[in-house]
Design an enzyme around this catalytic site. Structure first.
Site, PDB file in Angstrom:
ATOM      1  N   CYS A 127      17.941 -18.975 -46.050  1.00  0.00           N
ATOM      2  CA  CYS A 127      17.005 -19.079 -44.923  1.00  0.00           C
ATOM      3  C   CYS A 127      16.313 -20.426 -44.915  1.00  0.00           C
ATOM      4  O   CYS A 127      15.875 -20.907 -43.866  1.00  0.00           O
ATOM      5  CB  CYS A 127      15.970 -17.962 -44.998  1.00  0.00           C
TER       6      CYS A 127
ATOM      7  N   GLU B 278      10.787 -11.492 -42.933  1.00  0.00           N
ATOM      8  CA  GLU B 278      11.167 -12.904 -43.032  1.00  0.00           C
ATOM      9  C   GLU B 278      12.534 -13.013 -42.389  1.00  0.00           C
ATOM     10  O   GLU B 278      13.450 -12.278 -42.750  1.00  0.00           O
ATOM     11  CB  GLU B 278      11.187 -13.360 -44.492  1.00  0.00           C
TER      12      GLU B 278
END
Length: 543
Positions: free
Chosen positions: A327, A293
Site C-alpha cells: 500500500c 486502510e
C-alpha cells in the site's frame, strides 16, 4: 485471585535475520520451503475451534509457479458465516471477562512461537503463497507480526491504565469494555502481518472475531490460526472462514450484533462496505466502528538539492520491493530536470541488475505478482503507455505469465503530471516519473498534493532544509506517513504508526495505541462516598 497490577514484558522490535549463505536461518528456511512445496495441504476453516471441511475446495498455487499445487482450501457459504457469528457471540462473555493479563499471555506466547519454532514455516508459507522473497517475508510474516503482538500487549496495558481524576469525596473510574457484538476482520493478500494483526488487535481487547482473509493469503493465514490456537486461544474467539465477499457481507452487515470492521483492502470495496453499513445503520445494536486502510498512490518528491545516490536507491527499493504490492509503494516520482539524467541512468542500471524469478532462489530480488487478474491489469497499463503520446517506457516494459505471473519492473516517463499512471493505483512494479523544471519546486508540491485521491505515504528528498520545511508544510494532508530522505515504505511497529486519510482510509494507525482504542467502548463510573441527603443548595437560603 491476584489483585496485582501487572507489568508486561517490555516490547522491543524483533531483530531481522539476514539469511546469509550458510546461516542457520537460511538452512532452516530452505528446508521448510522444500518440505512445504512437496506437500499438498488440505486446509479447513476454523469455527468455534473446530476444523470445518465442506468438500467444495479451491486450489492454492505459488504465483511464481502457478502450475504447482501446494494446497486446497475448503470454501464456505452463508451458513458458515452465520455459524462463525454464533460462535463469536457465544464466546464473547467468557473472553471479555477473562483478566486482561490472561489474554495478553496468549498473544505473547504466539509471538514467541513465531519467533522460534514457527519462524521458518510462517516465512516459507508467505514466500510460497504470496511470492515474497526471503527478506520481504522475514520483515513481514516474522518480525512485523511478532512486533504487532508484543507492542499491542504493551498498548493494551496502557489503555487500561488510563483513568480520570477524582475530586474530594468521589472515586471516578473508567472501564475500557470491548465492543458490544462481534468484529469482522477482512484482511488482504499482501502482508501476513496485517492479516494476523487485524483480528488479534481487536481480540486482545476482549472482542470476538469473524476473520475472512483474501483467498490468495489463506496458505499463511491458516498457519497463523494454528499458532494462535497452540498459544491457547479459546474456542470461538477468532473464527477463520473462506467465503465470497458477497456472502460474507450479506450476513454480517445485516446482523444486529455487528459491532465493527477492521479492514485492509481496496478503496472501492471499503467505500461499498461503508455505504452498506450506513444503509443498515438502523439494524444494529450500536453504531459500528469502521476502521480501514485502503489504497495509496504514494510519492517521492525530489528537490534539486537531493543526494542522487540515495534518491535512486529509495526509488528502486520503494517502487519495486515485493513487486510494488505494498500500500505504501512508491508509484509516482517528481524529479527536477537537472537531476533527471543521473536518476534515469541509475534507475536503469539498478533495474538491469535485478534478478527475477521464484522465491525459492534466494538470489532473486523480484518475484511474481499475486495472480493472473493483477498480471493482466498491469500488462494493459504497460501496453497503453507504450502506445501513448503522453508516456514513454524508459526501463522494463515486458512481462510473461507462462510459468509465473512475472512483470518486469517498469519505469514510465509521463509527459504530463496527470497521466493516468501518475493518478491511478496499479499495485505492481510500475513507477511513473514526471520531470519538472527546477524553478517550479513549490508549484510542483501543489501538483503532488492535488494529484489523485489518496493520502497514505510520501517522501521528500532534499539537502536544503528550507525545501524540506516547505514540503512538509505544503504536503501536510498528502500522506499519513511522511518520510524525509528515505523511501516511503517500511513503517515499523512502535516507531512509525501506519495509516493514511483521504481515500487511503480512516488513519487509525496500526502499530500504535490509537488503533487499540478503536476496539473498546469506555464506561465511566462515579462513586460518591457520602451522598447528599437534601436537595436544597446553599444559594437557595434567604439573605
Amino acid at each position: 485471585m491476584s489483585n496485582a497490577i501487572f507489568n508486561v514484558p517490555v516490547a522491543v522490535n524483533e531483530p531481522v535475520l539476514n539469511y546469509a549463505p550458510g546461516s542457520p536461518e537460511r538452512i532452516g528456511l530452505q528446508a521448510a520451503l522444500k518440505k512445504m512445496r512437496a506437500e499438498v495441504l488440505d486446509i479447513p476453516m476454523y469455527i468455534n475451534g473446530r476444523e470445518i471441511r465442506t468438500g467444495k475446495t479451491g486450489r492454492i498455487a505459488p504465483p511464481h509457479d502457478h502450475k504447482h499445487t501446494v494446497a486446497h482450501f475448503h470454501q464456505g457459504e452463508k451458513s458458515h458465516v452465520t455459524q462463525a457469528i454464533e460462535a463469536a457471540l457465544s464466546a464473547k462473555s467468557a473472553w471479555a471477562n477473562l483478566p486482561w493479563e490472561e489474554r495478553a499471555a496468549i498473544f505473547l506466547k504466539a509471538a514467541d512461537l513465531l519467533a522460534g519454532p514457527y519462524r521458518a514455516a510462517i516465512n516459507a508459507a508467505t514466500m510460497i503463497g504470496q511470492s515474497k522473497n526471503a527478506f520481504q517475508a522475514e520483515i513481514d510474516a516474522a518480525c512485523e507480526m511478532i512486533d504487532f503482538l508484543r507492542f499491542n500487549v504493551e498498548y493494551m496495558r496502557q489503555v487500561y491504565t488510563q483513568q480520570p481524576i477524582s475530586s474530594k469525596g468521589v472515586w471516578n473510574r473508567l472501564e475500557h469494555r470491548p465492543l458490544e457484538g462481534f468484529v469482522f476482520a477482512l484482511t488482504p493478500f499482501n502482508f501476513t502481518a496485517i492479516a494476523g494483526n487485524l483480528p488479534t488487535s481487536a481480540a486482545m481487547m476482549g472482542n470476538t472475531i469473524v476473520w475472512k482473509p483474501a483467498n490468495t493469503q489463506i496458505y499463511a493465514a491458516s498457519l497463523l490460526m494454528k499458532i494462535f490456537m497452540e498459544a491457547g486461544l479459546p474456542e470461538g474467539v477468532i473464527n477463520l472462514i473462506y467465503v465470497s465477499g458477497p456472502d460474507a457481507g450479506e450476513v454480517i452487515f445485516h446482523h444486529p450484533d455487528f459491532a465493527g470492521i477492521h479492514f485492509t483492502g481496496s478503496t472501492g470495496v471499503f467505500q461499498d462496505i461503508w455505504k452498506t453499513i450506513g444503509n443498515n445503520i438502523h439494524k444494529y445494536r450500536s453504531y459500528p466502528r469502521i476502521v480501514g486502510e485502503t489504497g495509496g498512490k504514494d510519492f517521492i518528491m525530489a528537490h534539486p538539492s537531493s543526494d542522487v545516490s540515495a534518491l535512486i536507491t529509495a526509488l528502486s527499493r520503494g517502487a519495486f520491493e515485493y513487486q510494488g504490492q505494498k500500500c505504501s509503494a512508491a508509484s509516482r516520482a517528481y524529479i527536477p530536470k537537472s537531476l533527471w539524467p543521473a536518476v534515469k541512468d541509475g534507475l536503469a542500471r539498478d533495474i538491469a541488475s535485478f534478478k527475477i524469478g521464484p522465491t525459492e532462489d534466494f538470489t532473486n530480488f523480484i518475484n511474481a505478482v499475486i495472480d493472473e487478474k493483477s498480471f493482466d491489469k498491469l500488462a494493459t497499463f504497460i501496453d497503453n503507455a507504450k502506445s501513448s503520446p503522453d508516456a514513454e517506457i524508459i526501463a522494463g516494459g515486458t512481462y510473461d505469465k507462462s510459468t509465473g505471473y512475472f512483470i518486469h519492473p517498469t519505469v514510465i516517463l509521463a509527459k504530463k503530471p496527470d497521466y493516468v499512471t501518475m493518478c491511478e493505483e496499479l499495485f505492481g512494479p510500475v513507477l511513473t516519473v514526471y520531470v519538472y523544471e527546477d524553478d517550479k519546486f513549490e508549484e510542483t508540491l501543489d501538483v503532488v498534493d492535488r494529484t489523485g485521491t489518496y493520502a497514505l505515504t510520501g517522501s521528500i528528498f532534499a539537502r536544503d532544509r528550507y525545501a524540506i520545511d516547505l514540503a512538509t508544510r505544503k504536503l501536510n494532508n498528502a500522506a499519513g506517513n511522511f518520510y524525509i530522505n528515505d523511501k516511503c515504505t517500511g513503517a515499523v511497529v512502535g516507531q512509525q504508526p501506519f495509516g493514511g486519510s483521504r481515500a487511503s482510509g480512516t488513519n487509525d494507525k496500526a502499530g500504535s495505541i490509537l488503533n487499540l482504542l478503536r476496539w473498546v467502548s469506555p464506561r465511566a463510573i462515579k462513586e460518591t462516598f457520602v451522598p447528599p441527603t437534601d436537595y436544597r443548595y446553599p444559594f437557595l437560603q434567604a439573605d
